[in-house]
Design an enzyme around this catalytic site. Structure first.
Site, PDB file in Angstrom:
ATOM      1  N   GLU A 155       0.714  -1.120  -0.039  1.00  0.00           N
ATOM      2  CA  GLU A 155      -0.131   0.009  -0.198  1.00  0.00           C
ATOM      3  C   GLU A 155       0.800   1.325  -0.036  1.00  0.00           C
ATOM      4  OE1 GLU A 155      -3.153  -0.119  -0.328  1.00  0.00           O
ATOM      5  OE2 GLU A 155      -3.494  -2.000   0.408  1.00  0.00           O
ATOM      6  N   CYS A 192      -2.362   9.294   2.247  1.00  0.00           N
ATOM      7  CA  CYS A 192      -1.662   8.661   0.973  1.00  0.00           C
ATOM      8  C   CYS A 192      -3.150   8.818  -0.181  1.00  0.00           C
ATOM      9  CB  CYS A 192      -1.735   7.090   1.270  1.00  0.00           C
ATOM     10  SG  CYS A 192      -3.074   6.029   1.966  1.00  0.00           S
TER      11      CYS A 192
END
Ligand code: NAD
Length: 472
Positions: free
Chosen positions: A244, A278
């Protein structure tokens, strides 16, 4: 001074034996407020041995036992909400409103959705004479960053518990309090020893964990650069990886969008947590004809994001999390100006008493071109870049002019038009007209944002292997 000096193995906290402690710094003042004592190789081995025993036992647990364990862990974490919120404010500068509204609730929801995902997995399937079983991957190494530290820990530990795996966590050394609180909740939740373990340390300890021969799956959240190193290290032993990684997400305004609603949300989703998310919507793709109006509104919206003490309930934006973040973000802002990006708005004065802290006033740039660094690289700071388009095809091209593909947003008065545009975006998820992010759906990236999925049943399936029994 808080000392994070004990790792967690066999259901107990054990003294870490590393020699060079890592400072924990309050980013609002720049002062050291604690330290992390790293683990030695022997400490890491001890945690992995514990996880091996934990994996043996927990892989035999029933689905009910896993579900009950997650329910108990949820209850224990809930009790520690205030402590977690205050540590997030002190160690990474996350304002209390965001800790209370997002950081801790996301972690709590992650536990609930993993539990709800257990019955959604097809654990056994009969195909002709073949019985297909889904079995736990074994010992998982989980390495997490500092920006949503509690949520990111839960996003790895909860599916491991649900899948019947054991896990060794190496949390970020920048904001260790979230991990400490989480492990105390684990200890009080009555999980069998060895299922969840934790080691302290920086990149070297993370690397040892990734390379440990008894680790069977590596799950990493962090930067794309480190993701590449971890994938290469895991490849030597052919370990599957979940990555991720970073993002450069775009919010797209179609010509008929309600500007007031959309721009308020875009500013929130690019600035909250000081842009250190993110999924931060760091690019705004906007119709050229509306540019002047949009720039004016963005400037006004930015005024409602004052900088302040993260522990003060009225503060919307705290500092960025560390000195290195501070230097990096300010340098990128300076280079954006040099490369010709036009500063449309800059808000927020650094409060006098925090002049030594790592504060970055939030900024909006316009006239940003796809070849500029600010359009291509993840900033991870409170910086929004506006890019103008003349046609919808051009808007698609600008949106997809990045190697990242984690998230995105589309705004239009016509939801069907917004959804049609969303389907042209090369990214793992798209938020349409400000909808809430649904944590039961798969979360993860395309391209440089990584691969593998977290959340709900998708996170559980990521940690399962197939076993086919012919004639069973
Ligand atoms: P980072 O990559 O520097 O570090 C992340 C973790 O990896 C830390 O625990 C660190 O100690 C460890 N680490 C560093 N080098 C290592 C190595 N060689 N081997 C093993 N472990 C190593 O990231 P960060 O600065 O902590 O976090 C910010 C980054 O994380 C941003 O790029 C952000 O986009 C990304 N992120 C991604 C997601 C997502 O879900 N896609 C979520 C949050 C943050």
């Amino acid at each position: 001074m808080r000392r994070y000096d004990s790792f967690y193995a066999n259901g107990a906290f054990v003294r870490s034996e590393g020699t060079s402690a890592m400072p924990v710094v309050d980013p609002s003042t720049g002062r050291t407020i604690g330290e992390v004592v790293p683990c030695t190789q022997e400490n890491v081995d001890q945690a992995v041995r514990s996880a091996c025993a934990g994996s043996e036992a927990w892989s035999q647990s029933t689905l009910e036992e896993r579900s009950e364990a997650l329910t108990r862990l949820h209850a224990e974490l809930l009790k520690r909400t205030d402590e977690a919120v205050s540590l997030l404010a002190r160690e990474m500068g996350c304002p209390v409103w965001l800790g209370q509204l997002m950081q801790v609730p996301m972690a709590l929801k992650g536990l609930q959705f993993a539990r709800d995902g257990i019955p959604q997995v097809t654990w056994i399937e009969q195909i002709g004479n073949g019985r297909v079983e889904r079995v736990p991957a074994g010992v998982v190494a989980a390495i997490t960053p500092w920006n949503f530290p509690l949520h990111q820990i839960v996003a790895k530990v909860a599916p491991a518990i649900a899948a019947g795996c054991s896990i060794v966590l190496k949390p970020s050394e920048v904001s260790p309090g979230a991990a400490q609180v989480f492990m105390e909740a684990v200890q009080c939740s009555g999980l069998p020893p060895g299922v969840v373990n934790m080691v302290w340390g920086g990149p070297d300890v993370g690397d040892r964990l990734v390379r440990h021969p008894d680790v069977r799956h590596v799950s990493f959240t962090g930067s794309t650069a480190v993701g590449r190193q971890i994938m290469a290290a895991a490849a030597e032993d052919l370990k599957p990886v979940t990555l991720e990684l970073g993002g450069k997400s775009a919010a797209v305004l179609l010509g008929d969008a309600d500007l007031e609603t959309a721009l308020t949300a875009v500013v929130r989703l690019s600035m909250a947590n000081s842009g250190q998310a993110c999924v931060s919507q760091s690019r705004l793709i906007a119709p050229r004809g509306l540019l002047e109006q949009i720039e004016g509104r963005l400037g006004a919206a930015l005024e409602s994001w004052p900088l302040g003490d993260p522990l003060d309930a009225s503060t919307r934006l705290g500092p960025v999390a560390s000195r290195s973040q501070h230097e990096r973000v300010l340098a990128m802002v300076a280079r954006a100006r040099e490369q010709g990006a036009r500063l449309v708005a800059e808000a927020g004065k650094v409060p006098e008493k925090f002049s030594q802290g790592y504060y970055v006033p939030p900024v909006v740039f316009s006239g940003v071109r796809p070849d500029m660094e600010i359009a291509r690289e993840e900033v991870f700071g409170p910086v929004l870049s506006v890019m103008a388009y003349d046609s919808e095809d051009e808007a698609v091209a600008l949106t997809n002019a990045t190697r990242y593909g984690l998230s995105g947003a589309v705004w239009s008065a016509d939801p069907a038009r917004a959804a049609a545009f969303a389907r042209r975006m090369k990214t793992g998820q798209v938020v349409i007209n400000g909808a809430a992010q649904n944590l039961a759906t798969p979360f993860g990236g395309w391209g440089w944002s990584g691969f593998g999925r977290e959340n709900g049943r998708f996170g559980i399936e990521d940690l399962l292997q197939y076993r086919s029994l012919h004639g069973a």
